[in-house]
Design an enzyme around this catalytic site. Structure first.
Site, PDB file in Angstrom:
ATOM      1  N   LYS A   1      -7.254  -6.371  -0.079  1.00  0.00           N
ATOM      2  CA  LYS A   1      -7.857  -5.709   1.080  1.00  0.00           C
ATOM      3  C   LYS A   1      -8.726  -4.539   0.625  1.00  0.00           C
ATOM      4  O   LYS A   1      -8.312  -3.729  -0.200  1.00  0.00           O
ATOM      5  CB  LYS A   1      -6.770  -5.218   2.027  1.00  0.00           C
ATOM      6  CG  LYS A   1      -6.008  -6.325   2.735  1.00  0.00           C
ATOM      7  CD  LYS A   1      -4.770  -5.792   3.447  1.00  0.00           C
ATOM      8  CE  LYS A   1      -5.091  -4.680   4.404  1.00  0.00           C
ATOM      9  NZ  LYS A   1      -3.862  -4.110   5.012  1.00  0.00           N
TER      10      LYS A   1
ATOM     11  N   LYS B   1       0.840  -1.197   0.000  1.00  0.00           N
ATOM     12  CA  LYS B   1       0.000   0.000   0.000  1.00  0.00           C
ATOM     13  C   LYS B   1       0.867   1.235   0.000  1.00  0.00           C
ATOM     14  O   LYS B   1       2.080   1.167   0.231  1.00  0.00           O
ATOM     15  CB  LYS B   1      -0.959   0.002   1.195  1.00  0.00           C
ATOM     16  CG  LYS B   1      -0.335   0.282   2.541  1.00  0.00           C
ATOM     17  CD  LYS B   1      -1.425   0.342   3.616  1.00  0.00           C
ATOM     18  CE  LYS B   1      -0.851   0.641   4.987  1.00  0.00           C
ATOM     19  NZ  LYS B   1      -1.905   0.645   6.026  1.00  0.00           N
TER      20      LYS B   1
END
Length: 245
Positions: free
Chosen positions: A105, A43
């Site tokens: 996610k 991320k």
């Protein structure tokens, strides 16, 4: 005897607390893999709580990890989206999954509980139809709607995480009461999947984390030298993994 009640999956406690560490590029990913991190999470920490990396960067990191550490467990976020952007989120899930990660996610903000519940239901259906391992991340700064906890537990997801959006207001364990967190972990675990906790967690949170007994905990701030948007600090990373045992 048939009681007419729905079957409840047996509650399973983890044997140890595993570490998920968020990384932003190939160098950080290889550093985390070499250190022995259980799950390497892709991320962009400079772009919000669950900032998504460009697809090309995700693919490059996956390729490097598969070449160096084929058995590495890799997750990636889709970025920060409002819960109502369901169709766009599902398209992004498909594109991130196509980069070769093991889990995708998806943040579930709680500003609109009805939209959050609808998004969880849609993601559960997408996961069943596509086989993509989707991990909802319930954003718990201001609490969680009970209907969303129930939907996450019933969705058949391989894991569900709790996280925070505001990384400056203390860790998840400082933001929410211990009893509340324990109740959420118990409710989510009855769904049969794993449970992860994250949100500005620090080494000082480890005793409380062990008491809550999630399957894994997510870290970024704790393993950076200062700001979480800066690079990983090898000494902090090693110390955290040593503390986890």
């Amino acid at each position: 005897m048939n009681t007419g009640l729905p079957a409840i999956a047996p509650v399973r406690l983890p044997t140890r607390l595993r570490a998920l560490v968020s990384v932003r590029d190939v160098a950080e990913a290889l550093q985390a893999a070499a250190a022995g991190v259980d799950t390497i999470d892709l991320k962009d920490p400079s772009d919000g709580a669950l900032g998504g990396l460009p697809l090309g960067v995700i693919a490059d990191i996956v390729a490097a990890l598969r070449a160096r550490t084929p058995s590495a467990s890799i997750s990636a976020t889709v970025g920060d989206w409002p819960a109502a952007a369901c169709a766009a989120i599902q398209r992004r899930v498909e594109r991130v999954a196509a980069c070769g990660v093991d889990q995708v996610k998806v943040g579930i903000p709680m500003h609109d509980p009805a939209a959050a519940r609808d998004l969880l239901d849609a993601l559960a259906g997408q996961a069943r139809a596509s086989g993509i391992a989707i991990v909802p991340v319930l954003i718990a700064d201001d609490g969680l709607a009970p209907a969303c906890v129930d939907a996450a537990a019933a969705g058949g997801f391989p894991a569900v995480m709790l996280d925070t959006a505001d990384k400056r207001g203390g860790s998840l364990l400082q933001r929410r009461p211990a009893g509340e967190l324990a109740a959420w972990v118990t409710a989510l675990r009855r769904g049969g999947g794993q449970v992860g906790l994250a949100g500005a967690l620090m080494p000082s949170d480890l005793p409380a984390l062990r008491a809550l007994a999630p399957d894994y905990a997510g870290f970024r701030s704790a393993v950076c030298a200062g700001d979480r948007r800066l690079g990983l600090d090898p000494d902090r990373l090693a110390a955290l993994l040593a503390a986890l045992g």
